[in-house]
Design a protein around this motif. Structure first.
Motif, PDB file in Angstrom:
ATOM      1  N   GLU A 144     -11.067  32.407  -8.486  1.00 10.01           N
ATOM      2  CA  GLU A 144     -11.301  33.354  -9.584  1.00 10.01           C
ATOM      3  C   GLU A 144     -12.772  33.563  -9.929  1.00 10.01           C
ATOM      4  O   GLU A 144     -13.172  34.685 -10.234  1.00 10.01           O
ATOM      5  CB  GLU A 144     -10.555  32.905 -10.846  1.00 10.01           C
ATOM      6  N   PHE A 201     -14.420  36.313  -7.982  1.00 11.49           N
ATOM      7  CA  PHE A 201     -13.872  37.674  -8.085  1.00 11.49           C
ATOM      8  C   PHE A 201     -13.536  37.994  -9.537  1.00 11.49           C
ATOM      9  O   PHE A 201     -12.398  37.833  -9.974  1.00 11.49           O
ATOM     10  CB  PHE A 201     -12.615  37.803  -7.216  1.00 11.49           C
ATOM     11  N   PRO A 202     -14.513  38.466 -10.316  1.00 10.12           N
ATOM     12  CA  PRO A 202     -14.274  38.742 -11.741  1.00 10.12           C
ATOM     13  C   PRO A 202     -13.208  39.800 -11.999  1.00 10.12           C
ATOM     14  O   PRO A 202     -12.579  39.804 -13.049  1.00 10.12           O
ATOM     15  CB  PRO A 202     -15.636  39.181 -12.273  1.00 10.12           C
ATOM     16  N   GLU A 203     -12.977  40.698 -11.039  1.00  6.05           N
ATOM     17  CA  GLU A 203     -11.947  41.734 -11.200  1.00  6.05           C
ATOM     18  C   GLU A 203     -10.584  41.267 -10.702  1.00  6.05           C
ATOM     19  O   GLU A 203      -9.644  42.051 -10.649  1.00  6.05           O
ATOM     20  CB  GLU A 203     -12.367  43.005 -10.452  1.00  6.05           C
ATOM     21  N   GLY A 204     -10.482  40.005 -10.309  1.00  3.51           N
ATOM     22  CA  GLY A 204      -9.250  39.462  -9.769  1.00  3.51           C
ATOM     23  C   GLY A 204      -9.398  39.169  -8.286  1.00  3.51           C
ATOM     24  O   GLY A 204     -10.177  39.823  -7.587  1.00  3.51           O
ATOM     25  N   GLU A 239      -2.223  41.079 -13.004  1.00  2.00           N
ATOM     26  CA  GLU A 239      -2.847  41.924 -11.995  1.00  2.00           C
ATOM     27  C   GLU A 239      -3.761  42.924 -12.718  1.00  2.00           C
ATOM     28  O   GLU A 239      -3.313  43.991 -13.127  1.00  2.00           O
ATOM     29  CB  GLU A 239      -1.743  42.636 -11.212  1.00  2.00           C
ATOM     30  N   PRO A 240      -5.066  42.567 -12.908  1.00  2.00           N
ATOM     31  CA  PRO A 240      -5.947  43.458 -13.657  1.00  2.00           C
ATOM     32  C   PRO A 240      -6.151  44.809 -12.980  1.00  2.00           C
ATOM     33  O   PRO A 240      -6.320  45.822 -13.658  1.00  2.00           O
ATOM     34  CB  PRO A 240      -7.260  42.688 -13.762  1.00  2.00           C
ATOM     35  N   ILE A 241      -6.175  44.819 -11.664  1.00  2.00           N
ATOM     36  CA  ILE A 241      -6.175  46.061 -10.886  1.00  2.00           C
ATOM     37  C   ILE A 241      -5.226  45.845  -9.710  1.00  2.00           C
ATOM     38  O   ILE A 241      -4.885  44.705  -9.384  1.00  2.00           O
ATOM     39  CB  ILE A 241      -7.590  46.479 -10.404  1.00  2.00           C
ATOM     40  N   ASP A 242      -4.791  46.917  -9.089  1.00  2.00           N
ATOM     41  CA  ASP A 242      -3.813  46.805  -7.998  1.00  2.00           C
ATOM     42  C   ASP A 242      -4.248  45.797  -6.945  1.00  2.00           C
ATOM     43  O   ASP A 242      -5.394  45.820  -6.482  1.00  2.00           O
ATOM     44  CB  ASP A 242      -3.599  48.155  -7.327  1.00  2.00           C
ATOM     45  N   HIS A 263      -4.956  42.683  -7.028  1.00  2.00           N
ATOM     46  CA  HIS A 263      -5.939  41.675  -7.433  1.00  2.00           C
ATOM     47  C   HIS A 263      -5.285  40.843  -8.536  1.00  2.00           C
ATOM     48  O   HIS A 263      -4.686  41.404  -9.456  1.00  2.00           O
ATOM     49  CB  HIS A 263      -7.207  42.307  -7.953  1.00  2.00           C
ATOM     50  N   TYR A 264      -5.439  39.521  -8.454  1.00  2.00           N
ATOM     51  CA  TYR A 264      -4.722  38.636  -9.381  1.00  2.00           C
ATOM     52  C   TYR A 264      -5.641  37.651 -10.077  1.00  2.00           C
ATOM     53  O   TYR A 264      -6.633  37.209  -9.507  1.00  2.00           O
ATOM     54  CB  TYR A 264      -3.627  37.859  -8.615  1.00  2.00           C
ATOM     55  N   ARG A 265      -5.255  37.319 -11.317  1.00  2.00           N
ATOM     56  CA  ARG A 265      -5.955  36.314 -12.123  1.00  2.00           C
ATOM     57  C   ARG A 265      -4.913  35.466 -12.839  1.00  2.00           C
ATOM     58  O   ARG A 265      -3.832  35.935 -13.157  1.00  2.00           O
ATOM     59  CB  ARG A 265      -6.886  36.951 -13.143  1.00  2.00           C
TER      60      ARG A 265
END
Length: 80
Positions: free
Chosen positions: A30, A33-36, A71-74, A76-78
């Protein structure tokens, strides 16, 4: 996408997973990758631990449905 036809050979980052647990590897990635964490990076890292792409995708689905990740953007996961 069907995962039985794909075989990752390496990731685009210098990272070796120390666990075969999807959530644990996600937590370790994590910060990079701040965007997930992109699903491709996650599946490639877990492939080195003997986890198939379909297993990672199933884990991601279960973790999302249990409210443990988002999933903050398609694709991409956090972790929450």
């Amino acid at each position: 996408m069907t995962s039985h036809e794909i075989d990752w050979e390496r990731t685009a980052i210098n990272f070796t997973a120390s666990s075969a647990e999807t959530e644990s590897v996600l937590l370790n990635l994590e910060d990079r990758f701040p965007e997930g964490v992109p699903v491709g990076i996650l599946t490639a890292a877990l492939h080195d631990q003997g986890v198939s792409i379909s297993e990672v995708l199933e884990d991601l689905y279960d973790l999302r449905m249990n409210g443990e990740i988002y999933e903050p953007i398609d694709d991409h996961y956090r972790v929450l």
